[in-house]
Design a protein around this motif. Structure first.
Motif, PDB file in Angstrom:
ATOM      1  N   LEU A 189       0.836  -1.204   0.000  1.00 29.20           N
ATOM      2  CA  LEU A 189       0.000   0.000   0.000  1.00 29.20           C
ATOM      3  C   LEU A 189       0.869   1.252   0.000  1.00 29.20           C
ATOM      4  N   LEU A 190       1.875   1.296   0.855  1.00 21.48           N
ATOM      5  CA  LEU A 190       2.690   2.497   1.018  1.00 21.48           C
ATOM      6  C   LEU A 190       3.616   2.756  -0.165  1.00 21.48           C
ATOM      7  N   THR A 191       4.027   1.692  -0.869  1.00 18.84           N
ATOM      8  CA  THR A 191       5.037   1.837  -1.915  1.00 18.84           C
ATOM      9  C   THR A 191       4.493   1.681  -3.332  1.00 18.84           C
ATOM     10  N   GLY A 192       3.382   0.964  -3.489  1.00 17.01           N
ATOM     11  CA  GLY A 192       2.910   0.649  -4.829  1.00 17.01           C
ATOM     12  C   GLY A 192       3.803  -0.354  -5.528  1.00 17.01           C
ATOM     13  N   LYS A 193       4.533  -1.165  -4.736  1.00 14.97           N
ATOM     14  CA  LYS A 193       5.510  -2.107  -5.288  1.00 14.97           C
ATOM     15  C   LYS A 193       5.319  -3.504  -4.704  1.00 14.97           C
ATOM     16  N   TYR A 194       5.797  -4.489  -5.443  1.00 16.28           N
ATOM     17  CA  TYR A 194       5.792  -5.872  -4.986  1.00 16.28           C
ATOM     18  C   TYR A 194       6.749  -6.062  -3.808  1.00 16.28           C
ATOM     19  N   SER A 195       6.531  -7.139  -3.069  1.00 15.44           N
ATOM     20  CA  SER A 195       7.327  -7.415  -1.873  1.00 15.44           C
ATOM     21  C   SER A 195       8.809  -7.568  -2.177  1.00 15.44           C
ATOM     22  N   HIS A 196       9.154  -8.172  -3.310  1.00 14.82           N
ATOM     23  CA  HIS A 196      10.566  -8.381  -3.623  1.00 14.82           C
ATOM     24  C   HIS A 196      11.265  -7.061  -3.964  1.00 14.82           C
ATOM     25  N   ILE A 197      10.500  -6.030  -4.266  1.00  9.63           N
ATOM     26  CA  ILE A 197      11.079  -4.711  -4.550  1.00  9.63           C
ATOM     27  C   ILE A 197      11.098  -3.833  -3.297  1.00  9.63           C
ATOM     28  N   ASN A 198       9.993  -3.840  -2.520  1.00  6.98           N
ATOM     29  CA  ASN A 198       9.963  -2.979  -1.317  1.00  6.98           C
ATOM     30  C   ASN A 198      10.665  -3.623  -0.130  1.00  6.98           C
ATOM     31  N   GLY A 199      11.051  -4.902  -0.247  1.00  3.68           N
ATOM     32  CA  GLY A 199      11.872  -5.552   0.773  1.00  3.68           C
ATOM     33  C   GLY A 199      11.130  -6.159   1.933  1.00  3.68           C
ATOM     34  N   TYR A 200       9.793  -6.119   1.934  1.00  3.02           N
ATOM     35  CA  TYR A 200       9.042  -6.646   3.079  1.00  3.02           C
ATOM     36  C   TYR A 200       8.203  -7.831   2.613  1.00  3.02           C
ATOM     37  N   ARG A 201       8.778  -9.025   2.696  1.00  2.00           N
ATOM     38  CA  ARG A 201       8.147 -10.232   2.157  1.00  2.00           C
ATOM     39  C   ARG A 201       7.349 -11.006   3.191  1.00  2.00           C
ATOM     40  N   ASN A 202       7.786 -10.925   4.467  1.00  2.00           N
ATOM     41  CA  ASN A 202       7.192 -11.737   5.528  1.00  2.00           C
ATOM     42  C   ASN A 202       6.788 -10.863   6.705  1.00  2.00           C
ATOM     43  N   ASN A 203       5.907 -11.387   7.534  1.00  2.00           N
ATOM     44  CA  ASN A 203       5.524 -10.692   8.764  1.00  2.00           C
ATOM     45  C   ASN A 203       6.618 -10.799   9.816  1.00  2.00           C
ATOM     46  N   ASP A 204       6.922  -9.705  10.473  1.00  2.00           N
ATOM     47  CA  ASP A 204       7.720  -9.708  11.707  1.00  2.00           C
ATOM     48  C   ASP A 204       9.132 -10.255  11.545  1.00  2.00           C
ATOM     49  N   ARG A 205       9.664 -10.294  10.331  1.00  2.00           N
ATOM     50  CA  ARG A 205      11.027 -10.816  10.152  1.00  2.00           C
ATOM     51  C   ARG A 205      12.060  -9.685  10.097  1.00  2.00           C
ATOM     52  N   THR A 206      11.681  -8.562   9.518  1.00  2.00           N
ATOM     53  CA  THR A 206      12.597  -7.440   9.344  1.00  2.00           C
ATOM     54  C   THR A 206      11.861  -6.136   9.616  1.00  2.00           C
ATOM     55  N   LYS A 207      12.596  -5.062   9.703  1.00  6.04           N
ATOM     56  CA  LYS A 207      11.976  -3.745   9.772  1.00  6.04           C
ATOM     57  C   LYS A 207      11.717  -3.252   8.358  1.00  6.04           C
ATOM     58  N   PHE A 208      10.582  -2.641   8.174  1.00  4.55           N
ATOM     59  CA  PHE A 208      10.259  -2.060   6.880  1.00  4.55           C
ATOM     60  C   PHE A 208      11.159  -0.863   6.623  1.00  4.55           C
ATOM     61  N   ASP A 209      11.723  -0.782   5.435  1.00  6.37           N
ATOM     62  CA  ASP A 209      12.626   0.299   5.080  1.00  6.37           C
ATOM     63  C   ASP A 209      11.832   1.573   4.796  1.00  6.37           C
ATOM     64  N   ILE A 210      11.840   2.478   5.759  1.00  7.96           N
ATOM     65  CA  ILE A 210      11.048   3.709   5.621  1.00  7.96           C
ATOM     66  C   ILE A 210      11.791   4.790   4.833  1.00  7.96           C
ATOM     67  N   THR A 211      13.020   4.493   4.415  1.00  8.97           N
ATOM     68  CA  THR A 211      13.769   5.496   3.656  1.00  8.97           C
ATOM     69  C   THR A 211      13.438   5.443   2.159  1.00  8.97           C
ATOM     70  N   GLN A 212      12.733   4.394   1.717  1.00  7.20           N
ATOM     71  CA  GLN A 212      12.385   4.297   0.306  1.00  7.20           C
ATOM     72  C   GLN A 212      11.207   5.227  -0.012  1.00  7.20           C
ATOM     73  N   LEU A 213      10.904   5.383  -1.281  1.00  6.54           N
ATOM     74  CA  LEU A 213       9.809   6.260  -1.693  1.00  6.54           C
ATOM     75  C   LEU A 213       8.475   5.718  -1.193  1.00  6.54           C
ATOM     76  N   LEU A 214       7.769   6.538  -0.415  1.00  3.78           N
ATOM     77  CA  LEU A 214       6.436   6.195   0.078  1.00  3.78           C
ATOM     78  C   LEU A 214       5.464   7.267  -0.417  1.00  3.78           C
ATOM     79  N   PHE A 215       4.300   6.859  -0.894  1.00  6.01           N
ATOM     80  CA  PHE A 215       3.422   7.845  -1.517  1.00  6.01           C
ATOM     81  C   PHE A 215       2.924   8.942  -0.574  1.00  6.01           C
TER      82      PHE A 215
END
Length: 511
Positions: A81-107
């Motif tokens: 929702l925040l990126t308009g991108k697939y998981s393999h591009i926005n880096g968040y593929r799984n729940n609770d495994r990593t921190k979401f990268d908030i430095t990338q482009l967010l709408f």
């Protein structure tokens, strides 16, 4: 200078069909729930669920019948929702495994730069604090239903008394009240409902107890020809827990937030589930009778929890009407993904199968969207961000993988507006918590082709026209050779288009 700015804005408005209809940029409220199945909503055909306010948005605006997700799981859906991108591009593929990268482009950043006030209130669930928002007030992690804590900027945690859906709505309306009225606003109302373990507002306990819900047609699916579907851990029969999920012999002091109830509220909660426990003990059920009892308890608590969600959507709609904001406010309701309501004997999500691939999406925009509009095209959640940007008159960056479906919604849209013919999907989280094998696939209007991997390497093909319940895998049928070839070409093209290198390697590897 002010006069020149005003003239420039007017020229921009006249160049946009939407602004020409509405005179000014709209406010946008995106109500985003968790695990709310489209088949549990009246507007989508459910005759027993009580969702009058979601139904109202659909009736007064548009209902998307094929709104698909790219990865059917909570956190990754929010990242999309925040990126308009697939998981393999926005880096968040799984729940609770990593921190979401908030430095990338967010709408929301782009909305801010375009003059919008922005806020996210409620569930975020990305292991990161929000960015791109003037105000935020979020639940820690999944959050809890009763007397929840909230994290507010700069990073203070405060417990609030009450039911989570009420608190989120009250905080949202309070923020709208205090906004700068000279600017348009974008607000995400992130509801926790109806996530497991399905705790209804106390006033909704037992709301469906007088209904005996019919079993879904596929409740006793034997998974013939679908090895991945057979080898999962998300069944009502085996996976659903009597204590935590169905509240039988519940340890009340361990219910999140229970200890902060008043004595009166503790009694209401305890009396209700004591009654459920007595019913269970008296019946002494085994076998199919036990499984079907578990199904009834699950559905009744799930729908009762959704009652509180829908009631709070009604509060927002009533507020907009009362203040006059409804005339130029877009209201969107969606869930992060679909959910199983006993279909195939399951709860939860994850699979590319229809019940978890499709998610509800209704949208109202007076003067722009004709009431009662239905959109049957294949819309994806990568399209949500660019659509919101389009609504706000903001430029859509080239790096966003989705595209605006606003042309499909506009009351002046042409009947044959060009749109995608196929949608791509990729799920990753394995083996925990539900042992659903990773897979990717393509969904067209009629067919679905799926490639499972990670220990259950197999292909599946479904003809949704002949087999809408997805019970017969026809991949190996002689008669399917031509369509398999065509769909594989289509799938590979999408994998390349969306730059999914991992899937490309798997696609070309032998089984």
């Amino acid at each position: 200078m002010k006069k020149l700015t005003f003239i420039a804005f007017c020229l921009l408005s006249l160049s946009s069909g939407i602004f020409a209809q509405t005179k000014e940029r709209p406010n946008i409220i995106f109500i985003f729930s968790d695990d709310h199945a489209y088949q549990a909503i009246g507007a989508y055909g459910n005759k027993l669920a009580k969702t009058p306010n979601i139904d109202r948005i659909a009736r007064e605006g548009a209902l998307l019948t094929n709104n698909l997700v790219t990865n059917s799981i909570c956190g990754p859906s929010r990242a999309t929702l925040l990126t308009g991108k697939y998981s393999h591009i926005n880096g968040y593929r799984n729940n609770d495994r990593t921190k979401f990268d908030i430095t990338q482009l967010l709408f929301p950043d782009l909305l801010q730069k375009g003059g919008y006030q922005t806020a996210w209130i409620g569930k975020l669930h990305l292991n990161s604090l929000p960015t791109g928002f003037d105000y935020w007030n979020i639940l820690p992690g999944q959050g809890i239903y009763y007397n929840p804590e909230f994290i507010t900027a700069p990073n203070d945690t405060v417990r609030k008394q009450g039911y989570v859906a009420d608190i989120i709505t009250e905080s949202s309306l309070d923020w709208i009240n205090k906004r700068d009225q000279k600017k348009p606003f974008f607000l995400v109302v992130g509801q926790k409902s109806v996530h497991r373990e399905w705790h209804p507002d106390l006033q909704d306990l037992g709301a469906y107890d007088d209904i005996d819900f019919p079993l879904p047609e596929t409740f006793y699916d034997n998974y013939a020809g679908r090895s991945a579907a057979k080898d999962q851990d998300m069944s009502i029969e085996k996976t659903m827990r009597l204590k935590e999920d169905l509240k039988v012999h519940l340890d009340y002091e361990k219910v999140p937030g229970y200890k902060f109830f008043s004595d009166e509220k503790k009694k209401i909660f305890k009396d209700y589930y004591d009654k459920i426990t007595k019913e269970f003990d008296d019946k002494k059920l085994t076998g199919k009778a036990l499984t079907e009892w578990k199904y009834q308890r699950y559905i009744k608590d799930y729908l009762a929890t959704a009652n509180g969600l829908d009631r709070n959507i009604g509060k927002i709609l009533d507020y907009l009407d009362k203040t006059g904001l409804s005339k130029n406010t877009v209201v969107i309701y969606a869930s992060d993904q679909g959910f199983y309501m006993g279909e195939h004997g399951w709860f939860d999500k994850r699979f590319i199968y229809e019940e978890s691939l499709k998610t509800p999406f209704v949208i109202r925009y007076p003067g722009v969207i004709k009431p009662g509009t239905k959109v049957d095209q294949l819309v994806s959640n990568i399209d949500w961000a660019p659509t919101v940007l389009d609504l706000a008159g903001a430029k859509i960056p080239a790096e966003i993988q989705g595209k605006s479906f606003l042309p499909l919604l506009d009351k002046n849209a042409k009947p044959n507006t060009p749109w995608r013919e196929a949608a791509y999907y990729h799920y990753y989280e394995f083996p925990f918590p539900h042992h659903v094998y990773p897979h990717f696939g393509v969904r067209t209007k009629r067919y679905k082709l799926v490639r499972f991997y990670g220990g259950n390497d197999s292909w599946e093909l479904f003809d949704l026209e002949k087999d809408p319940r997805e019970l017969k895998n026809v991949y190996a049928d002689k008669s399917s050779e031509a369509i398999v070839k065509t769909l594989k070409q289509q799938l590979k093209s999408l994998i390349i288009e969306y730059k999914d290198d991992e899937a490309l390697k798997l696609f070309d590897s032998p089984i």
